[in-house]
Enzyme design. Structure first.
Site, mmCIF file in Angstrom:
data_model
loop_
_atom_site.group_PDB
_atom_site.id
_atom_site.type_symbol
_atom_site.label_atom_id
_atom_site.label_comp_id
_atom_site.label_asym_id
_atom_site.label_seq_id
_atom_site.Cartn_x
_atom_site.Cartn_y
_atom_site.Cartn_z
ATOM 1 N N VAL A 127 -15.091 -6.064 10.010
ATOM 2 C CA VAL A 127 -15.608 -7.119 9.145
ATOM 3 C C VAL A 127 -14.733 -7.278 7.904
ATOM 4 O O VAL A 127 -14.348 -8.386 7.522
ATOM 5 C CB VAL A 127 -17.065 -6.796 8.730
ATOM 6 C CG1 VAL A 127 -17.584 -7.832 7.747
ATOM 7 C CG2 VAL A 127 -17.957 -6.736 9.954
ATOM 8 N N THR A 166 -24.445 -5.120 7.440
ATOM 9 C CA THR A 166 -25.821 -5.371 7.876
ATOM 10 C C THR A 166 -26.726 -4.280 7.320
ATOM 11 O O THR A 166 -26.512 -3.099 7.576
ATOM 12 C CB THR A 166 -25.895 -5.402 9.412
ATOM 13 O OG1 THR A 166 -24.996 -6.408 9.873
ATOM 14 C CG2 THR A 166 -27.301 -5.719 9.882
ATOM 15 N N GLU A 216 -22.676 -11.330 7.915
ATOM 16 C CA GLU A 216 -21.589 -11.876 8.735
ATOM 17 C C GLU A 216 -22.069 -12.029 10.175
ATOM 18 O O GLU A 216 -22.896 -11.279 10.646
ATOM 19 C CB GLU A 216 -20.350 -10.989 8.606
ATOM 20 C CG GLU A 216 -20.524 -9.560 9.087
ATOM 21 C CD GLU A 216 -20.321 -9.425 10.550
ATOM 22 O OE1 GLU A 216 -19.671 -10.315 11.118
ATOM 23 O OE2 GLU A 216 -20.820 -8.460 11.147
ATOM 24 N N PHE A 217 -21.492 -13.034 10.841
ATOM 25 C CA PHE A 217 -21.893 -13.325 12.221
ATOM 26 C C PHE A 217 -20.692 -13.290 13.160
ATOM 27 O O PHE A 217 -20.700 -13.908 14.214
ATOM 28 C CB PHE A 217 -22.589 -14.698 12.281
ATOM 29 C CG PHE A 217 -23.822 -14.773 11.407
ATOM 30 C CD1 PHE A 217 -25.023 -14.225 11.844
ATOM 31 C CD2 PHE A 217 -23.777 -15.344 10.145
ATOM 32 C CE1 PHE A 217 -26.158 -14.267 11.043
ATOM 33 C CE2 PHE A 217 -24.907 -15.392 9.335
ATOM 34 C CZ PHE A 217 -26.105 -14.852 9.782
ATOM 35 N N CYS A 268 -23.323 -3.624 17.358
ATOM 36 C CA CYS A 268 -24.287 -4.450 16.611
ATOM 37 C C CYS A 268 -25.629 -4.624 17.296
ATOM 38 O O CYS A 268 -26.661 -4.279 16.730
ATOM 39 C CB CYS A 268 -23.677 -5.807 16.334
ATOM 40 S SG CYS A 268 -22.125 -5.650 15.455
ATOM 41 N N ARG A 300 -18.042 1.405 21.448
ATOM 42 C CA ARG A 300 -19.351 1.835 20.952
ATOM 43 C C ARG A 300 -20.480 1.247 21.805
ATOM 44 O O ARG A 300 -20.504 0.062 22.074
ATOM 45 C CB ARG A 300 -19.528 1.435 19.482
ATOM 46 C CG ARG A 300 -18.688 2.315 18.547
ATOM 47 C CD ARG A 300 -18.803 1.898 17.115
ATOM 48 N NE ARG A 300 -18.028 0.697 16.852
ATOM 49 C CZ ARG A 300 -17.972 0.114 15.649
ATOM 50 N NH1 ARG A 300 -18.645 0.610 14.643
ATOM 51 N NH2 ARG A 300 -17.246 -0.970 15.475
HETATM 52 C C1 UGA Z 1 -22.681 -9.669 17.870
HETATM 53 C C2 UGA Z 1 -23.096 -11.093 17.475
HETATM 54 O O1 UGA Z 1 -22.809 -11.994 18.556
HETATM 55 C C3 UGA Z 1 -22.368 -11.558 16.225
HETATM 56 O O2 UGA Z 1 -22.836 -12.843 15.827
HETATM 57 C C4 UGA Z 1 -22.636 -10.542 15.092
HETATM 58 O O3 UGA Z 1 -21.933 -10.863 13.919
HETATM 59 C C5 UGA Z 1 -22.199 -9.170 15.533
HETATM 60 O O4 UGA Z 1 -22.907 -8.802 16.736
HETATM 61 C C6 UGA Z 1 -22.533 -8.215 14.422
HETATM 62 O O5 UGA Z 1 -23.709 -8.069 14.084
HETATM 63 O O6 UGA Z 1 -21.611 -7.693 13.805
HETATM 64 P P1 UGA Z 1 -20.562 -8.563 19.106
HETATM 65 O O7 UGA Z 1 -21.393 -7.328 19.180
HETATM 66 O O8 UGA Z 1 -19.173 -8.467 18.600
HETATM 67 O O9 UGA Z 1 -21.294 -9.699 18.199
HETATM 68 O O10 UGA Z 1 -20.434 -9.157 20.587
HETATM 69 P P2 UGA Z 1 -21.193 -10.236 21.483
HETATM 70 O O11 UGA Z 1 -20.212 -11.216 21.961
HETATM 71 O O12 UGA Z 1 -22.391 -10.766 20.815
HETATM 72 O O13 UGA Z 1 -21.616 -9.361 22.748
HETATM 73 C C7 UGA Z 1 -22.561 -8.288 22.653
HETATM 74 C C8 UGA Z 1 -22.887 -7.728 24.024
HETATM 75 O O14 UGA Z 1 -23.712 -8.639 24.756
HETATM 76 C C9 UGA Z 1 -21.674 -7.441 24.906
HETATM 77 O O15 UGA Z 1 -21.841 -6.200 25.542
HETATM 78 C C10 UGA Z 1 -21.702 -8.563 25.913
HETATM 79 O O16 UGA Z 1 -21.120 -8.192 27.142
HETATM 80 C C11 UGA Z 1 -23.198 -8.797 26.055
HETATM 81 N N1 UGA Z 1 -23.549 -10.144 26.543
HETATM 82 C C12 UGA Z 1 -23.274 -11.231 25.773
HETATM 83 C C13 UGA Z 1 -24.198 -10.314 27.756
HETATM 84 O O17 UGA Z 1 -24.491 -9.332 28.477
HETATM 85 N N2 UGA Z 1 -24.543 -11.573 28.162
HETATM 86 C C14 UGA Z 1 -24.268 -12.663 27.415
HETATM 87 O O18 UGA Z 1 -24.623 -13.769 27.862
HETATM 88 C C15 UGA Z 1 -23.615 -12.497 26.198
#
Ligand code: UGA
Length: 424
Positions: free
Chosen positions: A14, A120, A143-144, A254, A321
């Site tokens: 971040v 967070t 942050e998102f 996250c 992680r």
């Molecule tokens: C997530 C949020 O999407 C961000 O908006 C947020 O800022 C971030 O956490 C945070 O709090 O810092 P991130 O963990 O980087 O982001 O990744 P994502 O793309 O959201 O994926 C998270 C998990 O969900 C992954 O393991 C992915 O494979 C899984 N996933 C995602 C699914 O199984 N199905 C989906 O349709 C989408």
């Protein structure tokens, strides 16, 4: 545009993206991290994490982007301090705020600086800091960013949330002004609501994933195809197509942490957040379902050779992680299987984390002689493998569990593979 010197505390995912992003927007940025080796590497333009576009951005903004280990370097120059330190979960599921507390301690009783909280934190953290530090400037700016597309997410946010109370409104104006060039809607609100927006957004997205995973599991039994179901559902504007991909469960630093934290926060007030309890449980079960899919075709897994394709919790990152690969490797080892894992970016970094699994140097090496290949992370290179030729020849049993519905199912089936997707 008004130029505002900016301090960034913590140069992790971040912090680095925030620092480089503001430098790109033309501001002078002082980023501070306590790890000297990291700071030295960053000064040489070497970026310690894998994040597309970040190295280029950091190198391209090096004139305005300064790295230091010393807090006074930052405090002398900047008034707005973007706090980007880790807030990992404790055993109880609460967030560990010790790094935020350390920043507060270093700040002393300065009344010239404002904390802009990007980390967070539990709902109520801002209010508690303001109560303890009478008069401190405090802005909540969650942050998102998504790992793997963090730079793009910084530059093109869906929205920017800026929360402040009473005396800090002037700081909040300055923070909001920094984001104005990005053209996104800026949600001005109070601190507690800003904190809640962050946790609720992640919890909702995680709920969406657990929901579609359950639809997938039931679809497998009832003969529906969850991808068709998600496509049909996603066209409803109220539902939307994103985060409806069934898979082997969500991981990362996250979602698991934030869902747990929100559940715990609710629990601390005496409220039992039933839905989130289920979201977590569904995810834990989902991570393990692959085992029964393998057993269905191979019988007992003792002595079987299993290739794990992908270790990172999602593509375009080297982050492991809470990755599903870790859980699967542990369960497979428990069943007595021999596991070879391959990931194009985490590589040997994952050695030792994967319950005795061997780390292969290529996907083909992992697959060689395997009784099954399990795709855990949808890295593009896995779709490009010569599945119907080289891969099929190398495998002992042509069995694929496609944990992300990523491969060309029809081509694989036609070539004689036994194919197990998720929800199909
Ligand atoms: C997530 C949020 O999407 C961000 O908006 C947020 O800022 C971030 O956490 C945070 O709090 O810092 P991130 O963990 O980087 O982001 O990744 P994502 O793309 O959201 O994926 C998270 C998990 O969900 C992954 O393991 C992915 O494979 C899984 N996933 C995602 C699914 O199984 N199905 C989906 O349709 C989408």
């Amino acid at each position: 545009m008004e130029r505002e010197p900016i301090g960034v505390i913590g140069a992790g995912y971040v912090g680095l993206v925030t620092a480089a992003g503001f430098a790109e927007l033309g501001h002078e940025v002082w980023a501070r991290d306590i790890v000297p080796e990291k700071v030295e590497a960053l000064r040489r333009g070497e970026v310690p994490i894998h994040e597309p576009g970040l190295s280029e951005l950091i190198r391209g903004t090096s004139e305005r982007l300064h790295f230091t280990t010393e807090m006074p370097d930052v405090l002398e120059r900047a008034r707005l301090l973007f706090v980007c330190v880790d807030t990992p979960p404790t055993y109880s599921g609460d967030a560990d705020l010790s790094r935020v507390e350390a920043v507060l301690a270093e700040l002393g009783d300065s009344s010239e600086h404002a904390l802009v909280m990007k980390s967070t934190v539990p709902v109520g953290t801002g209010r508690s800091i303001q109560r303890r530090r009478d008069g401190i400037g405090y802005v909540s700016n969650p942050e998102f960013l998504k790992e793997g597309s963090a730079v793009e997410d910084f530059m093109k946010p869906d929205r920017v949330v800026v929360g402040a109370n009473g005396g800090s409104e002037e700081y909040a104006d300055r923070v909001a002004a920094l984001y104005e060039p990005l053209g996104a809607e800026i949600v001005r609100t109070d601190v507690a609501s800003a904190e809640m927006i962050k946790l609720a957004s992640n919890a909702f997205l995680a709920t969406k994933i657990s929901f579609i995973n359950e639809i997938a599991n039931v679809s497998e039994e009832l003969g529906a195809d969850a991808l068709e179901v998600a496509r049909g559902m996603g066209l409803d504007d109220r539902i939307g197509p994103k985060f409806l991909q069934p898979g082997v469960g969500f991981g990362g630093s996250c979602f698991p942490k934030d869902v747990q934290a929100l559940k715990q926060l609710a629990g601390n007030t005496g409220y039992h957040f039933q839905l989130l309890t289920a979201v977590i449980e569904v995810n834990e079960l989902q991570k393990r379902r692959t085992i029964s899919k393998l057993q269905k075709h191979l019988g007992p897994l003792a002595g079987k050779e299993i290739a794990l394709l992908g270790v990172a919790f999602k593509p375009n990152t080297d982050d492991v992680r809470e990755a599903t690969s870790l859980v699967l490797a542990g369960r497979l080892a428990g069943e007595g299987a021999n596991v070879r894992a391959y990931d194009p970016v985490t590589g040997h970094k994952a050695e030792g984390m994967l319950a005795g699994a061997a780390i292969a140097d290529s996907a083909l090496e992992a697959i060689d002689g395997a009784d099954a290949a399990v795709l855990v992370t949808e890295w593009p290179e896995f779709a490009e493998l010569d599945w119907t030729g080289e891969v099929k020849r190398r495998m002992r049993v042509p069995l694929v569990v496609d944990g992300r519905n990523f491969l060309d199912r029809d081509a694989l089936v036609e070539a004689g593979f036994t194919y197990e997707g998720i929800g199909r």
